[in-house]
Design an enzyme around this catalytic site. Structure first.
Site, PDB file in Angstrom:
ATOM      1  N   GLU A   1      24.750   6.658  20.853  1.00  0.00           N
ATOM      2  CA  GLU A   1      25.187   8.061  20.851  1.00  0.00           C
ATOM      3  C   GLU A   1      24.418   8.877  19.814  1.00  0.00           C
ATOM      4  O   GLU A   1      24.998   9.524  18.934  1.00  0.00           O
ATOM      5  CB  GLU A   1      26.702   8.139  20.645  1.00  0.00           C
ATOM      6  CG  GLU A   1      27.442   7.420  21.741  1.00  0.00           C
ATOM      7  CD  GLU A   1      28.948   7.673  21.782  1.00  0.00           C
ATOM      8  OE1 GLU A   1      29.490   8.235  20.820  1.00  0.00           O
ATOM      9  OE2 GLU A   1      29.572   7.294  22.788  1.00  0.00           O
TER      10      GLU A   1
ATOM     11  N   GLU B   1      28.968   1.306  27.030  1.00  0.00           N
ATOM     12  CA  GLU B   1      30.295   1.418  26.399  1.00  0.00           C
ATOM     13  C   GLU B   1      31.251   2.047  27.398  1.00  0.00           C
ATOM     14  O   GLU B   1      30.889   3.013  28.071  1.00  0.00           O
ATOM     15  CB  GLU B   1      30.155   2.291  25.142  1.00  0.00           C
ATOM     16  CG  GLU B   1      31.359   2.254  24.246  1.00  0.00           C
ATOM     17  CD  GLU B   1      31.105   2.984  22.923  1.00  0.00           C
ATOM     18  OE1 GLU B   1      30.047   2.772  22.298  1.00  0.00           O
ATOM     19  OE2 GLU B   1      31.967   3.768  22.544  1.00  0.00           O
TER      20      GLU B   1
HETATM   21  C1  GAL Z   1      32.196   6.102  21.134  1.00  0.00           C
HETATM   22  C2  GAL Z   1      31.402   5.532  19.969  1.00  0.00           C
HETATM   23  C3  GAL Z   1      32.151   4.411  19.304  1.00  0.00           C
HETATM   24  C4  GAL Z   1      33.573   4.793  19.080  1.00  0.00           C
HETATM   25  C5  GAL Z   1      34.211   5.157  20.388  1.00  0.00           C
HETATM   26  C6  GAL Z   1      35.675   5.504  20.289  1.00  0.00           C
HETATM   27  O1  GAL Z   1      31.806   7.372  21.469  1.00  0.00           O
HETATM   28  O2  GAL Z   1      30.172   5.042  20.408  1.00  0.00           O
HETATM   29  O3  GAL Z   1      31.533   4.078  18.093  1.00  0.00           O
HETATM   30  O4  GAL Z   1      33.600   5.859  18.202  1.00  0.00           O
HETATM   31  O5  GAL Z   1      33.529   6.266  20.892  1.00  0.00           O
HETATM   32  O6  GAL Z   1      36.154   5.902  21.525  1.00  0.00           O
END
Ligand code: GAL
Length: 811
Positions: free
Chosen positions: A427, A504
């Protein structure tokens, strides 16, 4: 237009990334010993005298590393780390170690190696600065030889750790020398610090050619003749092959290429993680072994296909992944191999076969375990580049350090069979903006990776629209999306036909043992990604039905369905496998740890664990929930996760509440029940034959403490741990689902209580206390064996309950 696109990309898209056969490995130099013991530690500012033998050391503490000082501190609403950092403070810390080396070692070179120090370390030997390293996750070593003293004279090693500038992390980072420290010694000639680089270009007709490239460093090149011998051993330790070459030591570094051909190799996979061993030795003309390096090696091939996903040894294999941060719950970030192994065991039993090391280079021990246990790894380097996420994070050091850090990361990890891709950023802020810096940086990072290794690079993107600077630049061979599950099917029409990984997903929110009804209404908490929560539960819980998720994420079932459905999704990494300290979305203080885990911080699975287990494993699963202690007449939703059956029937006190079958693509079934106390029983059947039964009973008052250890036999001198689950039971042996008794622990024998937890995200009790309140009926105590063999007895007591004892044996 779309036809044109389809045609254009079809042939290129068939197999966009292919690695034919790779042998990769991890290893250790022969002349390495632990340097973890006999350190002194001080938190705060100190003075120059720390570098001198006359130093008084008042207020200093003796300890062994790995050590995380932040986990010992009280939770603090005012901590500049914020609740994102777990409301635990950082600070300035000092470590000091006094050691002697024998006169006979004078001719050797001695290196001090740190696997990771968080963060901004400065290392001094006898008052001389050996080096600084801002990055808290990278391993590094220094040559101590120029400043060492021998014989009776003492050497003073001082490590200053500056984790005072906060915030510098979006999650709990821990503080200190939290990974292992090693002393590595060599006598004039040595194999490079990362060992030989081992690959194989292909496997044909039952043969794998192993290519071994070994850089050998010579301190004073004088033209002497040496041999470099490579020996290959199978997993049982039987020597299979040997090859040796002579070389003349005329340069300071000699790079030698050798080959070994293995016939009928046993391939490494997630299902059969078969490891060979290669011992590389430098031998002088008197037949003396001058240096040796042992490398564990797995032989396997893989590729990513744009249409069909990930293939391992030619077999379509979904990367059933989870993201993991590096803390180990109550142990903080101080690494312990057994604690990591336990996490992996729990994940393996759920059917997970892949780990994303979010968002930083992991401890070497994690990768060793992934090699051994059969996990495929997305090895991630950075959470930010030149643009910051928090005021004092790595962006401050980016310009000066990113190249060195990425190189060292790849060099360190490229010999692991488990590693299958490099994530060069999560991100990244440079996804956005009008300047082209993002593409320039990405190009550079990908080239660094390519120069050192064949495995593909990826970035984890939370911007999936066509103005994403990184995806638009078309540099990485793989496309990675964070979230945006509604667009997983359209990835190729947006970005061309490249292999696709959900880097993710999910970010669903759960508290173990909490249930909000009706279970079919989904809470999106917080209501918008950029706004604080305005609703929520007053007790700062999130429901453990799969009905609570962030607005950028999804419920577990929503994303899992899509992952299972689409062949082109090679892998998905659920955020997260375990809860971690920090980032307590959706709640502010007093919440201080995450709700995202499939497993809670103490290692107790939440109900959704069984959703994955029923989808990702072939073992029969039937899991029903919630607990059965409600108010008579209340409407309670009963869920079941099951597999290998075509129906489940639920009974309350012997009376059928009906048969349910999963409808369409649903992954669970539900009964809406008017609550009466008693026995809830579920039976799953296939073609009328019983596959499994599950039972929950209404529990009475707490009457007993039950202790169960994951291991009763421990090894001495190995930092071995026993994780003991404490369950509060009623007089019939049912778990009391809402019990919150305060349990106090005492220990007899040569062992130590190193952590307590209960998985609650808001508990303000210390992880280092000798007591813990149960949370939803359970808590955890972690016992570490020390140096003596014998019996250890742990006793747990709580007011009004008879004490319970468990015995462990140290061998
Ligand atoms: C994502 C990020 C993670 C964590 C997650 C929580 O956007 O990559 O590190 O913050 O969100 O939902």
């Amino acid at each position: 237009m779309s036809n044109y696109l389809n045609k254009r990309y079809r042939s290129a898209g068939l197999i966009l990334f292919m690695l034919l056969m790779v042998v990769i490995s991890y290893g250790q130099p022969g002349s390495r010993r632990t340097f973890n013991n006999d350190w002194q530690f001080y938190l705060g500012q100190t003075d120059e005298s720390v570098h001198h033998a006359t130093f008084k050391g008042e207020g200093w503490r003796n300890l062994s590393v790995p050590h995380d000082w932040s986990i010992e501190l009280p939770f603090d609403k005012e901590s500049p780390t914020g609740t994102g950092g777990g409301a635990l403070r950082g600070g300035l810390g000092w470590y000091r170690k006094v050691f002697v080396l024998p006169e006979a070692d004078k001719h050797k070179k001695h290196f001090i190696r740190f696997d990771g120090v968080y963060m901004n370390s400065e290392v001094y030997l006898n008052g001389h600065l050996l080096g600084v390293r801002p990055n808290g996750y990278i391993g590094f070593s220094y040559d101590m030889s120029p400043y060492l003293q021998y014989g009776q004279q003492k050497n003073i090693l001082v490590v200053k750790v500056n984790n005072d500038k906060q915030p510098n992390s979006r999650w709990y980072s821990g503080s200190g020398i939290y990974r292992n420290v090693w002393l590595e010694s060599s006598s004039g000639i040595r194999i490079s610090e990362w060992g030989p680089y081992i690959t194989t270009p292909g496997i044909r007709a039952g043969k794998a050619v192993i290519k071994i490239e070994t850089p050998v460093h010579i301190d004073k090149p004088a033209g002497a003749i040496y041999r470099l011998r490579q020996r290959l051993f199978d997993a049982k330790g039987v020597q299979l092959l040997q090859s040796q070459n002579k070389f003349r030591a005329t340069e300071t570094t000699v790079n030698l290429q050798q080959e070994l051909t293995v016939t009928r190799p046993v391939l490494w996979s997630d299902e059969n993680p078969y490891l060979y061993k290669i011992v590389s030795e430098v031998i002088d003309d008197n037949n003396k072994i001058m240096d040796s390096y042992t490398t564990r090696t797995g032989i396997r091939s893989f590729y990513f296909d744009a249409d069909k996903g990930f293939f391992l040894n030619g077999k379509a294999t979904k990367l059933r992944g989870v993201c993991m941060h590096h803390d180990l719950g109550a142990l903080g970030t101080a690494i312990n191999t057994r604690a990591i192994e336990r996490q992996l065991e729990i994940l393996k039993a759920m059917g997970c076969n892949s780990i994303r090391t979010s968002h930083n280079p992991p401890a070497p021990e994690l990768l060793d375990l992934c090699d051994k246990m059969g996990f495929l790894v997305m090895d991630e380097a950075f959470d930010m580049w030149a643009k910051k996420k928090t005021d004092y994070d790595y962006h401050l050091y980016w310009d000066q350090w990113h190249e060195r850090d990425l190189r060292d990361h790849v060099l360190r990890d490229r010999n692991h069979p488990s590693v299958i891709m490099w994530s060069v950023g999560n991100e990244i802020i440079e996804q956005w903006g009008k300047d082209s810096s993002g593409a320039v940086i990405l190009d550079k990072l990908v080239n660094i990776v390519k120069e050192l290794d064949d495995r593909p690079a990826i970035t984890a993107n939370n911007e999936i629209n066509t103005y994403n600077n990184l995806l638009k630049a078309n540099i990485t061979p793989l496309i990675g999306y964070n979230y945006s599950h509604k667009y997983w099917d359209s990835v190729h029409s947006r970005w061309g036909k490249k292999p696709f990984i959900v880097t993710e997903s999910t970010s669903a929110l759960q508290t173990r043992g909490s249930y909000d009804m009706p279970s079919d209404s989904i809470r999106r908490w917080p209501e918008a990604w950029d706004k604080p929560l305005t609703t929520g539960n007053t007790d700062t819980t999130c429901s453990a039905y799969d009905n609570c998720a962030t607005p950028w994420g999804s419920t577990h079932e929503e994303s899992l369905k899509l992952f299972q459905k689409y062949d082109h999704i090679g892998g998905m990494y659920v955020w997260t496998g375990f809860d971690y300290i920090g980032e307590p979305t959706p709640y502010p203080w007093p919440a201080r740890s995450s709700y995202f885990g499939i497993v809670d911080l103490a290692g107790f699975p939440k109900d959704v664990y069984y959703l994955y287990q029923s989808t990702w494993t072939s073992q029969p699963v039937l899991h029903i929930f919630p607990h059965w202690n409600w108010t008579p007449g209340q409407t309670v939703d009963v869920w079941a996760y099951y597999n290998q059956a075509d129906e489940v029937e639920l009974y309350l006190n012997g009376q059928s509440l009906g048969i349910r079958k999963k409808q369409n693509d649903a992954m669970h079934v539900v009964w809406r029940v008017s609550y009466r106390p008693g026995i809830l029983k579920a039976v799953s059947r296939k073609n009328g034959k019983i596959i499994k039964e599950a039972l929950i009973q209404t529990a009475g008052e707490p009457a007993a403490i039950s202790l169960s250890a994951d291991r009763k036999q421990l090894q001495k001198n190995k930092n071995d741990l026993s994780f003991i689950t404490v369950t509060i039971k009623d007089k019939k042996g049912n778990t009391v689902p809402l019990a919150d008794n305060l349990v106090t622990f005492t220990l007899q024998g040569d062992a130590e209580i190193v952590g307590v937890d209960n998985g609650s995200q808001t508990s303000m009790e210390s992880f280092k206390a000798l007591h813990r309140k149960a949370f939803h009926g359970k808590c955890l105590v972690i016992v570490k064996a020390k140096n003596k063999t014998g019996l250890i007895k742990l006793t747990a007591s709580a007011a009004g309950l008879p004490p319970a004892t468990i015995e462990l044996q140290v061998q």
